[in-house]
Motif scaffolding. Structure first.
Motif, short mmCIF file in Angstrom:
data_model
loop_
_atom_site.label_atom_id
_atom_site.label_comp_id
_atom_site.label_asym_id
_atom_site.label_seq_id
_atom_site.Cartn_x
_atom_site.Cartn_y
_atom_site.Cartn_z
N MET A 9 71.14 6.06 41.58
CA MET A 9 71.49 7.27 40.82
C MET A 9 72.57 7.96 41.64
N GLU A 10 73.83 7.53 41.30
CA GLU A 10 74.93 8.06 42.05
C GLU A 10 75.78 9.01 41.43
N ILE A 11 76.54 9.86 41.90
CA ILE A 11 77.51 10.67 41.38
C ILE A 11 78.70 10.71 42.49
N THR A 12 79.88 10.06 42.11
CA THR A 12 80.93 10.40 43.20
C THR A 12 82.29 11.13 42.34
N ALA A 13 82.38 12.42 42.57
CA ALA A 13 83.45 12.99 41.98
C ALA A 13 84.40 13.40 42.99
N ILE A 14 85.92 13.22 42.64
CA ILE A 14 86.83 13.25 43.45
C ILE A 14 87.80 14.42 42.96
N GLY A 15 88.01 15.37 43.52
CA GLY A 15 88.97 16.46 42.95
C GLY A 15 90.49 16.18 43.87
N TRP A 68 72.22 9.15 29.25
CA TRP A 68 72.00 10.80 28.95
C TRP A 68 72.34 11.37 30.31
N TYR A 69 71.51 11.10 31.54
CA TYR A 69 71.71 11.84 32.64
C TYR A 69 73.17 11.49 33.22
N THR A 70 73.77 10.29 33.11
CA THR A 70 75.08 10.12 33.65
C THR A 70 76.18 10.78 32.87
N ILE A 71 76.00 11.01 31.41
CA ILE A 71 76.83 11.65 30.83
C ILE A 71 76.95 13.21 31.17
N GLN A 72 75.44 13.69 31.19
CA GLN A 72 75.67 15.17 31.68
C GLN A 72 76.03 15.59 32.88
N SER A 73 75.92 14.55 33.87
CA SER A 73 76.69 14.70 35.15
C SER A 73 78.05 14.71 35.15
N THR A 74 78.72 13.85 34.29
CA THR A 74 80.23 13.95 34.24
C THR A 74 80.52 15.43 33.55
N LEU A 75 79.80 15.62 32.71
CA LEU A 75 79.88 17.14 32.07
C LEU A 75 79.96 18.22 33.02
N LEU A 76 78.81 18.16 33.79
CA LEU A 76 78.87 18.96 34.87
C LEU A 76 79.91 19.15 35.75
N CYS A 132 76.47 6.69 37.95
CA CYS A 132 75.55 5.48 37.43
C CYS A 132 74.35 6.05 37.64
N PHE A 133 73.47 5.48 36.86
CA PHE A 133 71.74 5.50 36.79
C PHE A 133 71.38 4.24 36.08
N ALA A 168 86.40 9.92 33.53
CA ALA A 168 85.04 9.75 34.05
C ALA A 168 84.48 8.36 33.66
N THR A 169 84.12 7.67 34.59
CA THR A 169 83.32 6.45 34.14
C THR A 169 81.71 6.65 34.49
N ILE A 170 81.11 6.16 33.64
CA ILE A 170 79.54 6.13 33.73
C ILE A 170 79.04 4.79 33.47
N TYR A 171 77.87 4.32 34.24
CA TYR A 171 77.34 3.18 34.18
C TYR A 171 75.84 3.36 34.08
N CYS A 172 74.86 2.90 33.01
CA CYS A 172 73.83 3.06 32.70
C CYS A 172 73.01 1.61 32.55
N SER A 173 71.96 1.31 33.00
CA SER A 173 71.39 0.24 32.83
C SER A 173 69.91 0.22 33.01
N PHE A 174 69.11 -0.83 32.34
CA PHE A 174 67.80 -1.07 32.53
C PHE A 174 67.68 -2.28 33.49
N LEU A 175 68.83 -2.88 33.87
CA LEU A 175 68.71 -4.38 34.40
C LEU A 175 69.47 -4.46 35.71
N ALA A 176 69.49 -3.44 36.43
CA ALA A 176 70.05 -3.23 37.92
C ALA A 176 69.12 -2.32 38.83
N ASN A 177 69.14 -2.72 40.05
CA ASN A 177 68.45 -1.78 41.03
C ASN A 177 68.56 -0.52 40.73
#
Lengths: 354, 354
Positions: B252-258, B193-201, B162-163, B240-249
Motif C-alpha cells: 500500500m504505497e504512495i511515492t510522490a516526488i515534487g 479506487w484507493y490508488t486513484i484517490q491518492s494520486t488525486l490527493l 499501488c495497492f 501518476a502511475t497506479i497499480y492495483c491487484s488481487f494477485l500480489a503481496n
C-alpha cells in the motif's frame, strides 16, 4: 598505496570531477592502484596537483594524450570518465592495446556502439565492466537473495523504480548529460540506466518482451530527455514501471511486489550512509528492516570486483567474465528501446531477437 | 452507547462481514449510533445475535427488508455494505426517503450510475459520502499539508501509488469483487479506487487530462480486472502511475516526488497500527519520519465526519457539503477511464468535459 605485485594498475582517461570519486575508490581497493592519468584539458602542473590532492602515488604518470596513456605498459586497465559519445572510439582503441575497460554508463549512445566495444573486447581477451556502482554494494546481493526467494518473495508481479534529482540551471544548460553531442541519452542514459538495471535485477536479469515509453516525457530544445517514464512487460503479465528525471527532488526508490513478499529500497543508487545500507521487506504480515554493513564503500567494491576479474586474466590466464557484459548490454538495449518508443509516439518496442 | 440527542442514527443495509468493521466505527464515534439493521439473507434470530455480538444497542431494530429500513423514522442515514451493482437503486431510494447515504466504493459501476445517485441526493438535500476510510485518517491531512507546501515539496512532478493483496482461491472464485453482476469493476473498483484517490490527493484533487491503461492487465474469464496499471497525465508533464491487484503481496504505497521534496507512505490504505500512522518525507538532504497519533481509528474518523455533516443539515438547516462528492466523482470518472482504456486496447482516454 604502493603498487603491490598483485595490484591491477589502472589508468584514468581524463581528470574530470567524477574521477575524484573513482580514484578514491581505487585507492581504497587493496587489489588496484592508479598508475597513470591522461589529461588533455589542463596543464601538466594542474594535473600533478590534481593527482596529489586525490592521493595518487607520486610515481603515477601524467600523460598529455589518451593515445599516450593507452601505450603505457604500466597500465593494465583503463577507466573512462569521458562523455558517452567518445566511449566507442576510445574503448575500442584501449581493447586493441590490451587494456581492460571500466566504462561509465551509458556505455554507448546505442546498442550498436555497445556491441562494437564488446566485439573489440572479445577479440582481444579484454575484461569489460560498466561503472554502475550500486550493483556491487553487498546490499544488492542481499536484495537479490530476497527477490529470488520462493518463500519470502514468490514470483515477481510488478516492480517500480525511480531515480530523480533536481539539477540546477547550470547543469540543465551545460552538463554533458544534456548535450546531444556528448551524453546524448540525457536522463535516460544516466538516472534511467540505474532504474532499468534495477528492474532487470528484480526479474533475474530476464529481458522483457516489450518496452513502452509513458506519456509525459520532457525533452529539452535539443531533443534530449530530461524526464521520462516507461513500462516494461515480461511474459505472464509481469510488469515494471520506471521513472527517471533531472527535474524532480532526489529520489532513489525500488518497490518490487511478488506473490508472497514486497521489497522497498529508498536509496538504491547511492546509499544514505557509505558503509551501512538498508532495505525493508514484508512477507505476509511480517515487516522487516535489513541493514547490511559493508567493509568498503560501494564504488570500491566495484573496483575490487573489476580488478579481481582482470587479475584472473592477467595472473591466471582466465577468460574474461561475461556476467557484467550481459547485464550491461540488456540495460543498453532497454535504454535504447525507451528512446525509440519516445521517438515513435510512445509505440511499444518489441525486444524479441535484439 | 445510548442514543444521545445529537447522535446521528444510522441504519445498516445488510449484515455482511464489512458491517463488523463499520459498526465498530459507529460505536466508537461519539456523534453516531446504530439504530437499525436490514437483514434479508439471515433469520431474525441470527440477525439479533449478530447485533448483540457487534455491540449494537438492544433497542436497535431488525428489519426484514431494505424497504422497511428506509421507512424507519428513527434512521437519519444509511450505510450501504451491499454489492456495487445494487448501489444506484437503493441509494436513490434512500435519498427519496430523506436518508443520508454513506456508500462503499466503488460508488457505481460507472459514472452515469454515480450521477444518478448524486442527483437524487441533491434533489432531496441529502449528504453523500463514499466509504474511503483512509481519506479521514488525520495522517492524510498531514500528508496533504506536506504535498501542498511550496518550500518542502514544491510542485508535484510524479506520483506512484499501488495497492495490492494476494487474494486466496475462494476470493478469486466467489467474492463479489470478481463477479460481473456484483462489483463489476474488480481490482480497479476496489484497490484501484484507493490508488486513484491518492494520486488525486497528490495533485490537489485536480482531474488529469488523460488516462491510459498500461500493458499487462490481468482479467478473469468473465472479463473482470484482477490486476492492472495506469498512467494519468496532467498539464505540464505531471504524471501518476497506479497499480492495483488481487494477485500480489499486500502493498500500500504512495511515492510522490515534487521539485523540492519526496513523500513516502507504506500503509496508506490501512495503517499498520490503528492509532498511530507514519509517513516519511525528504526535502533536499533532510529525511524525516512523521508519526501521527490519532484518538480514533480511521473508520471512526470517517463516521464522525459523516455524522457531523448530517448533523449540520439535521440540526442547523445547513446544505449538504459538496467536497466529498466532488472527490468521489473524480475517482469514479478515473476508474471508468482506466476500464475504458483497457477495453479499447490501451488507448488514452481524454477527460476533458467529463
Amino acid at each position: 598505496m604502493a603498487t603491490g605485485d598483485n595490484q591491477i594498475r589502472i589508468g584514468l582517461l581524463s581528470s574530470s570531477n567524477i574521477v575524484r570519486k573513482v580514484s578514491r575508490a581505487i585507492n581504497l581497493a587493496p587489489n588496484a592502484t592508479i598508475t597513470a592519468i591522461a589529461s588533455i584539458s589542463i596543464s601538466i602542473e594542474e594535473a600533478r596537483s590534481f593527482a596529489k590532492s586525490n592521493g595518487f602515488s607520486p610515481t603515477a604518470k601524467i600523460h598529455c594524450s589518451y593515445e599516450s596513456l593507452l601505450e603505457d605498459p604500466e597500465v593494465d586497465a583503463v577507466y573512462f570518465p569521458i562523455p558517452a559519445s567518445l566511449h566507442v572510439e576510445w574503448a575500442v582503441r584501449a581493447a586493441g592495446k590490451g587494456k581492460h575497460v571500466l566504462i561509465d554508463k551509458p556505455v554507448g549512445l546505442n546498442v550498436s556502439e555497445f556491441d562494437q566495444i564488446v566485439e573489440a573486447c572479445e577479440a582481444n581477451g579484454i575484461q569489460f565492466m560498466d561503472g554502475t556502482q550500486w550493483m556491487h554494494n553487498p546490499r544488492t546481493a542481499k536484495i537479490q537473495e530476497f527477490l529470488t526467494d520462493p518463500v519470502r518473495f514468490g514470483q515477481l508481479k510488478t516492480v517500480h523504480s525511480c531515480f530523480s534529482f533536481a539539477a540546477n540551471e547550470n547543469f540543465l544548460k551545460n552538463d554533458i548529460r544534456v548535450k546531444p553531442g556528448l551524453d546524448g541519452l540525457g536522463a535516460l542514459g544516466d538516472a534511467g540506466w540505474y532504474t532499468i538495471q534495477s528492474t532487470l535485477l528484480a526479474n533475474n536479469f530476464k529481458l522483457p518482451k516489450t518496452v513502452t515509453a509513458l506519456p509525459g516525457p520532457v525533452l529539452n530544445d535539443a531533443g534530449i530527455v530530461l524526464s521520462c517514464g516507461a513500462l516494461l512487460e515480461w511474459e505472464k503479465e509481469i510488469t515494471a514501471t520506471i521513472y527517471c528525471s533531472f527535474l524532480a527532488n532526489l529520489t532513489m526508490e525500488i518497490t518490487a511486489i511478488g506473490t508472497k513478499g514486497t521489497l522497498r529500497v529508498h536509496d538504491f543508487v547511492i546509499p544514505f550512509q557509505e558503509t551501512e545500507a538498508s532495505f525493508s521487506t514484508s512477507s505476509k504480515d511480517c515487516f522487516s528492516e535489513h541493514k547490511v554493513v559493508t567493509e568498503f564503500i560501494q564504488e570500491a567494491c566495484m573496483v575490487i570486483e573489476f580488478a579481481r576479474l582482470v587479475g584472473e586474466i592477467k595472473n591466471r590466464g582466465a577468460k574474461p567474465d561475461g556476467f557484467w557484459v550481459s547485464i550491461s548490454r540488456k540495460t543498453q538495449l532497454l535504454v535504447d528501446a525507451v528512446k525509440e518508443s519516445i521517438d515513435n509516439n510512445l509505440e511499444p518496442v518489441f525486444l524479441s531477437g535484439r
